[in-house]
Design a protein around this motif. Structure first.
Motif, PDB file in Angstrom:
ATOM      1  N   SER A 230       0.833  -1.201   0.000  1.00 57.27           N
ATOM      2  CA  SER A 230       0.000   0.000   0.000  1.00 57.27           C
ATOM      3  C   SER A 230       0.871   1.256   0.000  1.00 57.27           C
ATOM      4  O   SER A 230       2.102   1.185   0.119  1.00 57.27           O
ATOM      5  N   SER A 231       0.244   2.413  -0.121  1.00 58.98           N
ATOM      6  CA  SER A 231       1.003   3.667  -0.208  1.00 58.98           C
ATOM      7  C   SER A 231       1.822   3.918   1.056  1.00 58.98           C
ATOM      8  O   SER A 231       2.952   4.418   0.982  1.00 58.98           O
ATOM      9  N   VAL A 232       1.265   3.573   2.211  1.00 62.37           N
ATOM     10  CA  VAL A 232       1.993   3.751   3.472  1.00 62.37           C
ATOM     11  C   VAL A 232       2.976   2.614   3.694  1.00 62.37           C
ATOM     12  O   VAL A 232       4.161   2.825   3.966  1.00 62.37           O
ATOM     13  N   LYS A 233       2.493   1.376   3.568  1.00 63.76           N
ATOM     14  CA  LYS A 233       3.331   0.233   3.940  1.00 63.76           C
ATOM     15  C   LYS A 233       4.426  -0.061   2.916  1.00 63.76           C
ATOM     16  O   LYS A 233       5.401  -0.750   3.244  1.00 63.76           O
ATOM     17  N   SER A 234       4.312   0.437   1.692  1.00 66.32           N
ATOM     18  CA  SER A 234       5.409   0.250   0.735  1.00 66.32           C
ATOM     19  C   SER A 234       6.655   0.999   1.189  1.00 66.32           C
ATOM     20  O   SER A 234       7.762   0.731   0.697  1.00 66.32           O
ATOM     21  N   GLN A 235       6.479   1.934   2.130  1.00 68.39           N
ATOM     22  CA  GLN A 235       7.613   2.663   2.700  1.00 68.39           C
ATOM     23  C   GLN A 235       8.294   1.879   3.822  1.00 68.39           C
ATOM     24  O   GLN A 235       9.275   2.346   4.397  1.00 68.39           O
ATOM     25  N   LEU A 236       7.762   0.685   4.122  1.00 69.38           N
ATOM     26  CA  LEU A 236       8.254  -0.081   5.259  1.00 69.38           C
ATOM     27  C   LEU A 236       8.787  -1.449   4.823  1.00 69.38           C
ATOM     28  O   LEU A 236       8.345  -2.013   3.821  1.00 69.38           O
ATOM     29  N   LEU A 237       9.726  -1.950   5.607  1.00 71.34           N
ATOM     30  CA  LEU A 237      10.113  -3.355   5.561  1.00 71.34           C
ATOM     31  C   LEU A 237       9.675  -3.948   6.896  1.00 71.34           C
ATOM     32  O   LEU A 237      10.244  -3.646   7.941  1.00 71.34           O
ATOM     33  N   GLN A 238       8.644  -4.789   6.867  1.00 69.37           N
ATOM     34  CA  GLN A 238       8.044  -5.308   8.095  1.00 69.37           C
ATOM     35  C   GLN A 238       8.676  -6.658   8.428  1.00 69.37           C
ATOM     36  O   GLN A 238       8.286  -7.691   7.885  1.00 69.37           O
ATOM     37  N   LEU A 239       9.624  -6.621   9.332  1.00 66.58           N
ATOM     38  CA  LEU A 239      10.462  -7.791   9.608  1.00 66.58           C
ATOM     39  C   LEU A 239      10.200  -8.431  10.962  1.00 66.58           C
ATOM     40  O   LEU A 239      10.564  -9.597  11.159  1.00 66.58           O
ATOM     41  N   ARG A 240       9.578  -7.722  11.879  1.00 63.68           N
ATOM     42  CA  ARG A 240       9.431  -8.254  13.236  1.00 63.68           C
ATOM     43  C   ARG A 240       8.548  -9.499  13.253  1.00 63.68           C
ATOM     44  O   ARG A 240       7.759  -9.744  12.342  1.00 63.68           O
ATOM     45  N   GLY A 241       8.668 -10.246  14.346  1.00 58.55           N
ATOM     46  CA  GLY A 241       7.866 -11.449  14.508  1.00 58.55           C
ATOM     47  C   GLY A 241       6.387 -11.143  14.603  1.00 58.55           C
ATOM     48  O   GLY A 241       5.986 -10.053  15.033  1.00 58.55           O
ATOM     49  N   VAL A 242       5.555 -12.086  14.203  1.00 61.28           N
ATOM     50  CA  VAL A 242       4.113 -11.924  14.291  1.00 61.28           C
ATOM     51  C   VAL A 242       3.684 -11.793  15.746  1.00 61.28           C
ATOM     52  O   VAL A 242       4.411 -12.178  16.666  1.00 61.28           O
ATOM     53  N   ASP A 243       2.506 -11.244  15.973  1.00 61.59           N
ATOM     54  CA  ASP A 243       1.995 -10.983  17.310  1.00 61.59           C
ATOM     55  C   ASP A 243       1.810 -12.277  18.113  1.00 61.59           C
ATOM     56  O   ASP A 243       1.630 -13.362  17.555  1.00 61.59           O
ATOM     57  N   ARG A 244       1.816 -12.139  19.429  1.00 58.73           N
ATOM     58  CA  ARG A 244       1.615 -13.283  20.320  1.00 58.73           C
ATOM     59  C   ARG A 244       0.289 -14.002  20.067  1.00 58.73           C
ATOM     60  O   ARG A 244       0.168 -15.199  20.315  1.00 58.73           O
ATOM     61  N   SER A 245      -0.713 -13.246  19.585  1.00 65.99           N
ATOM     62  CA  SER A 245      -2.029 -13.849  19.369  1.00 65.99           C
ATOM     63  C   SER A 245      -1.986 -14.972  18.337  1.00 65.99           C
ATOM     64  O   SER A 245      -2.900 -15.804  18.292  1.00 65.99           O
ATOM     65  N   HIS A 246      -0.945 -15.021  17.509  1.00 61.81           N
ATOM     66  CA  HIS A 246      -0.838 -16.105  16.530  1.00 61.81           C
ATOM     67  C   HIS A 246      -0.704 -17.474  17.197  1.00 61.81           C
ATOM     68  O   HIS A 246      -1.021 -18.492  16.592  1.00 61.81           O
ATOM     69  N   GLY A 247      -0.237 -17.481  18.441  1.00 63.49           N
ATOM     70  CA  GLY A 247      -0.055 -18.753  19.107  1.00 63.49           C
ATOM     71  C   GLY A 247      -1.344 -19.505  19.372  1.00 63.49           C
ATOM     72  O   GLY A 247      -1.344 -20.731  19.513  1.00 63.49           O
ATOM     73  N   HIS A 248      -2.492 -18.785  19.427  1.00 71.78           N
ATOM     74  CA  HIS A 248      -3.761 -19.473  19.685  1.00 71.78           C
ATOM     75  C   HIS A 248      -4.601 -19.646  18.430  1.00 71.78           C
ATOM     76  O   HIS A 248      -5.729 -20.124  18.504  1.00 71.78           O
ATOM     77  N   LEU A 249      -4.071 -19.276  17.268  1.00 75.54           N
ATOM     78  CA  LEU A 249      -4.881 -19.304  16.047  1.00 75.54           C
ATOM     79  C   LEU A 249      -5.250 -20.697  15.538  1.00 75.54           C
ATOM     80  O   LEU A 249      -6.335 -20.864  14.969  1.00 75.54           O
ATOM     81  N   PRO A 250      -4.402 -21.724  15.671  1.00 75.14           N
ATOM     82  CA  PRO A 250      -4.756 -23.018  15.070  1.00 75.14           C
ATOM     83  C   PRO A 250      -6.134 -23.535  15.444  1.00 75.14           C
ATOM     84  O   PRO A 250      -6.795 -24.187  14.631  1.00 75.14           O
ATOM     85  N   ALA A 251      -6.601 -23.247  16.641  1.00 73.25           N
ATOM     86  CA  ALA A 251      -7.908 -23.754  17.081  1.00 73.25           C
ATOM     87  C   ALA A 251      -9.061 -22.855  16.658  1.00 73.25           C
ATOM     88  O   ALA A 251     -10.225 -23.237  16.817  1.00 73.25           O
ATOM     89  N   LEU A 252      -8.754 -21.677  16.094  1.00 76.72           N
ATOM     90  CA  LEU A 252      -9.800 -20.685  15.843  1.00 76.72           C
ATOM     91  C   LEU A 252     -10.085 -20.423  14.370  1.00 76.72           C
ATOM     92  O   LEU A 252     -11.091 -19.805  14.039  1.00 76.72           O
ATOM     93  N   VAL A 253      -9.194 -20.863  13.490  1.00 72.66           N
ATOM     94  CA  VAL A 253      -9.357 -20.554  12.067  1.00 72.66           C
ATOM     95  C   VAL A 253      -9.336 -21.840  11.240  1.00 72.66           C
ATOM     96  O   VAL A 253      -8.768 -22.859  11.645  1.00 72.66           O
ATOM     97  N   GLY A 254      -9.950 -21.758  10.071  1.00 70.80           N
ATOM     98  CA  GLY A 254     -10.006 -22.903   9.179  1.00 70.80           C
ATOM     99  C   GLY A 254      -8.782 -23.046   8.304  1.00 70.80           C
ATOM    100  O   GLY A 254      -8.766 -23.826   7.353  1.00 70.80           O
ATOM    101  N   GLY A 255      -7.739 -22.312   8.622  1.00 78.69           N
ATOM    102  CA  GLY A 255      -6.504 -22.264   7.857  1.00 78.69           C
ATOM    103  C   GLY A 255      -5.959 -20.852   7.937  1.00 78.69           C
ATOM    104  O   GLY A 255      -6.684 -19.906   8.289  1.00 78.69           O
ATOM    105  N   HIS A 256      -4.699 -20.675   7.630  1.00 81.28           N
ATOM    106  CA  HIS A 256      -4.041 -19.388   7.837  1.00 81.28           C
ATOM    107  C   HIS A 256      -3.081 -19.132   6.678  1.00 81.28           C
ATOM    108  O   HIS A 256      -2.037 -19.772   6.566  1.00 81.28           O
TER     109      HIS A 256
END
Length: 362
Positions: A230-256
């Motif tokens: 996007s216009s804003v995010k093309s100015q960024l390199l987003q390298l950090r680790g994904v949020d802690r909430s990803h740790g509970h996703l397997p039981a909540l989504v039909g795929g990721h």
């Protein structure tokens, strides 16, 4: 479609679904190998820059691109990765009826030569202010499922988040749009969802449970981190680790499905952290995963440089860097010209990943 689709709860993979500068075929095959070796389970090919999947979707690929796609599919198969393709028949739902289904069926049969494990029917980033939007899209999804050899079909709705920016850009969402999809769409067809916003940082459990109730199935997460088209995010390199909430996703989504950056090799850093989050659950640490990924993917001293400079890349961004800072960073990363991650940093500093104005959901 089978009862055990290739993309299912607990499965993590990538969707190459961004605007702007696309990956090369070699980069795609490298990403497939990285994915398989890092615990990811699928690769969905759906770049917005591939006109044969979006703007000129009725037309076939040229021979060279078709051969390259077949080679990518074979690479995925040999690695044990499920392979999918994302078709975006631009606003076909505005032409309901037999002719629309016939045109879609013809394209789906053409895509069958790729023998995809998953077919994605993508209606994202299109006008949606049409009273019969849900009904028309459901009819097209059922038509695609009837003619596809894929084991699984996933629909991306035009409104794929509660984010108000979607109505601002693509028109007012029709009444009961999501409820109609949930009630009338074949229960074996998955539905993509990006979370509370188009580019969500976190995925609260209560939000995903509410969406699942609304859609009458667990949503398949289209994760727009670390995508930077996007216009804003093309100015960024987003390298950090994904949020802690990803740790509970397997039981909540039909795929990721994770949508990476335009930079395929730098994208490996947050992708590796997502795999770590799925593996560790509550024990996952974004900070530890980020540093570990940098050191696993880059030799010293490049790994340390990436760790040190991420605040400049991800918090400040290219437009906020002074000329002196840009020159210093360029000189620092040019010394590792043999490393593709360092080359991507230099190309980004040189403005080679320009914003594509076709991406409207900033």
């Amino acid at each position: 479609m089978t009862a055990k689709p290739p993309i299912r709860p607990g499965s993590l993979g990538i969707i190459e679904g961004f605007f702007g500068r696309c990956w090369s075929w070699n980069e795609r095959r490298d990403m497939a190998r990285f994915s398989a070796h890092s615990g990811l389970g699928f690769y969905l090919y759906a770049p917005k820059s591939d006109s044969r999947l979006r703007r000129l979707w009725r037309q076939p690929w040229n021979d060279a691109d078709l051969r390259a796609l077949l080679e990518l599919r074979r690479e995925c198969q040999s690695l044990g990765l499920a392979f999918g393709v994302g078709l975006s028949p631009l606003e076909l739902y505005r032409e309901p009826g037999a002719d629309a289904c016939r045109a879609l069926a013809e394209k789906v049969r053409y895509l069958n030569r790729l023998e995809p494990d998953c077919l994605c029917l993508l209606f994202d980033d299109m006008r949606g202010d049409l009273p019969a939007l849900a009904t028309n899209q459901i009819d097209l999804a059922h038509c695609a499922a009837e003619h596809s050899v894929a084991e699984q079909l996933i629909l991306c709705p035009t409104y794929y988040s509660d984010d108000p920016v979607l109505e601002k850009v693509f028109g007012t969402r029709p009444a009961h749009y999501w409820e109609t999809l949930g009630e009338r769409l074949d229960s074996h067809i998955g539905i993509f969802w990006t979370g509370p916003t188009v580019c969500s940082d976190r995925y609260p459990a209560e939000h995903l449970l509410e969406v699942g109730a609304r859609l009458k199935r667990q949503p398949i997460l289209w994760d727009n981190y670390p995508v930077n088209d996007s216009s804003v995010k093309s100015q960024l390199l987003q390298l950090r680790g994904v949020d802690r909430s990803h740790g509970h996703l397997p039981a909540l989504v039909g795929g990721h499905a994770i949508n990476p950056m335009n930079q395929p090799y730098l994208s490996r850093i947050p992708l590796l952290s997502a795999s770590e989050a799925y593996r560790l659950g509550d024990a996952y640490s974004p900070e530890h995963a980020f540093e570990s990924a940098c050191r696993a993917l880059a030799e010293e001293p490049l790994a340390t440089a990436l760790i040190e400079d991420t605040p400049l890349f991800q918090d400040r961004g290219l437009g906020a860097l002074t000329q002196a800072e840009q020159t210093r960073l360029r000189q620092r990363y040019q010394q590792w010209a043999d490393d593709p991650m360092a080359r991507e940093v230099v190309a980004w500093l040189n403005g080679e990943y320009a914003f594509d104005p076709a991406c409207l959901t900033d």
